[in-house]
Design a protein around this motif. Structure first.
Motif, short mmCIF file in Angstrom:
data_model
loop_
_atom_site.label_atom_id
_atom_site.label_comp_id
_atom_site.label_asym_id
_atom_site.label_seq_id
_atom_site.Cartn_x
_atom_site.Cartn_y
_atom_site.Cartn_z
N VAL A 1 6.03 9.21 -3.66
CA VAL A 1 5.41 8.68 -2.31
C VAL A 1 5.62 7.12 -2.48
O VAL A 1 5.84 6.27 -3.27
N GLY A 2 6.45 6.76 -1.30
CA GLY A 2 6.69 5.29 -1.04
C GLY A 2 5.74 4.33 -0.97
O GLY A 2 4.76 4.40 -0.40
N GLU A 3 6.03 2.98 -1.29
CA GLU A 3 5.20 2.05 -1.14
C GLU A 3 5.78 1.32 0.20
O GLU A 3 6.81 1.33 0.36
N ALA A 4 4.66 0.76 0.82
CA ALA A 4 5.11 -0.03 1.95
C ALA A 4 4.38 -1.37 1.79
O ALA A 4 3.35 -1.50 1.54
N GLU A 5 5.49 -2.39 2.27
CA GLU A 5 4.85 -3.74 2.45
C GLU A 5 4.04 -4.02 3.66
O GLU A 5 4.88 -3.86 4.80
N CYS A 6 2.90 -4.27 3.68
CA CYS A 6 2.18 -4.55 4.90
C CYS A 6 2.43 -5.80 5.38
O CYS A 6 2.98 -6.63 5.05
N GLY A 7 2.20 -5.77 6.83
CA GLY A 7 2.21 -7.05 7.50
C GLY A 7 1.58 -8.16 7.03
O GLY A 7 0.43 -8.04 6.24
N CYS B 1 0.88 -1.25 0.10
CA CYS B 1 -0.03 0.15 -0.08
C CYS B 1 0.77 1.13 0.16
O CYS B 1 1.95 1.17 0.53
N TYR B 2 0.33 2.22 -0.46
CA TYR B 2 0.75 3.60 -0.11
C TYR B 2 0.92 4.11 1.20
O TYR B 2 -0.04 3.80 1.65
N GLU B 3 1.92 4.62 1.63
CA GLU B 3 1.80 5.04 3.00
C GLU B 3 2.52 6.47 3.12
O GLU B 3 3.75 6.72 2.82
N CYS B 4 1.40 7.58 3.45
CA CYS B 4 1.81 8.88 3.48
C CYS B 4 0.79 9.81 4.27
O CYS B 4 -0.33 9.22 4.57
N GLN B 5 1.01 10.75 4.88
CA GLN B 5 0.04 11.81 5.32
C GLN B 5 0.33 13.07 4.92
O GLN B 5 1.55 13.55 4.96
N SER B 6 -0.97 13.73 4.42
CA SER B 6 -0.66 15.13 3.82
C SER B 6 -0.23 16.09 4.83
O SER B 6 0.40 17.28 4.37
N LYS B 7 -0.55 16.11 6.19
CA LYS B 7 0.22 16.99 6.91
C LYS B 7 1.55 16.92 6.97
O LYS B 7 2.23 17.95 7.68
N ASN C 1 -1.39 -1.38 -3.96
CA ASN C 1 -1.31 0.04 -4.24
C ASN C 1 -2.60 0.67 -4.77
O ASN C 1 -2.61 1.65 -5.41
N CYS C 2 -3.52 0.05 -4.17
CA CYS C 2 -4.94 0.50 -4.56
C CYS C 2 -5.40 1.96 -3.93
O CYS C 2 -6.35 2.45 -4.36
N ASN C 3 -4.85 2.36 -2.79
CA ASN C 3 -4.91 3.59 -2.23
C ASN C 3 -4.62 4.72 -2.50
O ASN C 3 -4.59 5.70 -2.05
N SER C 4 -4.07 4.69 -3.99
CA SER C 4 -3.67 5.88 -4.53
C SER C 4 -5.03 6.56 -4.91
O SER C 4 -4.85 7.91 -5.41
N GLY C 5 -6.11 5.80 -4.99
CA GLY C 5 -7.30 6.70 -5.52
C GLY C 5 -7.69 6.10 -6.96
O GLY C 5 -8.81 6.27 -7.34
N TRP C 6 -6.60 5.40 -7.47
CA TRP C 6 -7.14 4.72 -8.85
C TRP C 6 -7.61 3.65 -8.93
O TRP C 6 -7.29 2.99 -7.77
N SER C 7 -8.53 3.29 -9.55
CA SER C 7 -9.02 2.09 -9.62
C SER C 7 -8.29 0.82 -10.30
O SER C 7 -7.71 1.12 -11.45
N LEU C 8 -7.99 -0.21 -9.45
CA LEU C 8 -6.83 -1.27 -10.28
C LEU C 8 -7.87 -2.52 -10.21
O LEU C 8 -8.61 -2.74 -9.62
N THR D 1 -5.26 14.22 4.27
CA THR D 1 -5.41 12.85 3.63
C THR D 1 -4.38 11.80 4.18
O THR D 1 -3.13 12.42 4.29
N SER D 2 -4.69 10.68 4.30
CA SER D 2 -3.68 9.75 4.97
C SER D 2 -4.00 8.35 4.35
O SER D 2 -4.90 8.01 3.77
N ARG D 3 -2.87 7.79 4.07
CA ARG D 3 -3.00 6.37 3.11
C ARG D 3 -1.77 5.34 3.96
O ARG D 3 -0.92 5.73 4.29
N PHE D 4 -2.46 4.25 4.12
CA PHE D 4 -1.60 3.35 4.88
C PHE D 4 -2.43 1.85 4.78
O PHE D 4 -3.41 1.68 4.20
N CYS D 5 -1.69 0.67 5.61
CA CYS D 5 -2.11 -0.56 5.51
C CYS D 5 -3.22 -0.71 6.69
O CYS D 5 -2.91 0.15 7.59
N LEU D 6 -4.11 -1.55 6.47
CA LEU D 6 -5.06 -1.73 7.58
C LEU D 6 -5.53 -3.06 7.79
O LEU D 6 -5.70 -3.94 6.74
N ILE D 7 -5.78 -3.63 8.98
CA ILE D 7 -6.18 -4.91 9.35
C ILE D 7 -7.93 -4.76 9.43
O ILE D 7 -8.23 -4.23 10.49
N LYS D 8 -8.49 -5.29 8.67
CA LYS D 8 -10.01 -5.11 8.93
C LYS D 8 -10.56 -6.26 8.02
O LYS D 8 -11.24 -6.44 6.97
#
Length: 146
Positions: free
Chosen positions: A49-55, A26-32, A119-126, A86-93
């Protein structure tokens, strides 16, 4: 020749399984902290923006967009202003479905968008991984009919 077809079927099936065995990215970043994380998230910004490998337990990528409406007390400008984070990150749900929801609160609201492909949390539909499985099955059936 039948041995060659079986080898292709094996390789295609293996490539499909390997894609499911890898961790979600997933992409991980925060606009602040970094303005490149703001919406819209364009192609040129994705390179920065960097990609992060989620757990291993991560099930989704998420994008939160929080919008707050603030009114200055009048001592400064007396005008309303809007703050967007705006925040982008991995989530356990587990069990959550892909899609967006909006929640309204005291003078603010946030939009939560969940998705379950890399990397679908860029807002683009994959296209989801199911597309890879479908192509693999169609290709394998074509090889077996030959």
């Amino acid at each position: 020749m039948p041995h060659s077809r079986e080898m292709w079927l094996y390789l295609l099936s293996l490539s499909c399984l390997i894609s499911y065995g890898l961790s979600l990215n997933c992409y991980e970043c925060q606009s602040k902290d970094d303005t490149v994380c703001l919406d819209p998230f364009t192609d040129s910004r994705k390179e920065v923006v960097g990609e992060a490998e989620c757990g291993e337990k991560a099930t989704h990528c998420v994008k939160y967009k929080t919008i707050m409406h603030l009114l200055d007390s009048g001592f400064i400008t007396g005008r309303a202003r809007e703050i967007v984070v705006t925040s982008r990150f991995c989530l356990i749900k587990p069990g959550a479905s892909d899609g967006c929801t909006a929640v309204e609160g005291d003078g603010s609201f946030y939009i939560q968008c969940l998705c379950s492909t890399d990397n679908c949390n860029s807002g683009w539909s994959l296209l989801p991984n199911i597309f890879v499985i479908l192509i693999t099955c169609l290709t394998a059936s074509w090889f077996l009919r030959r």
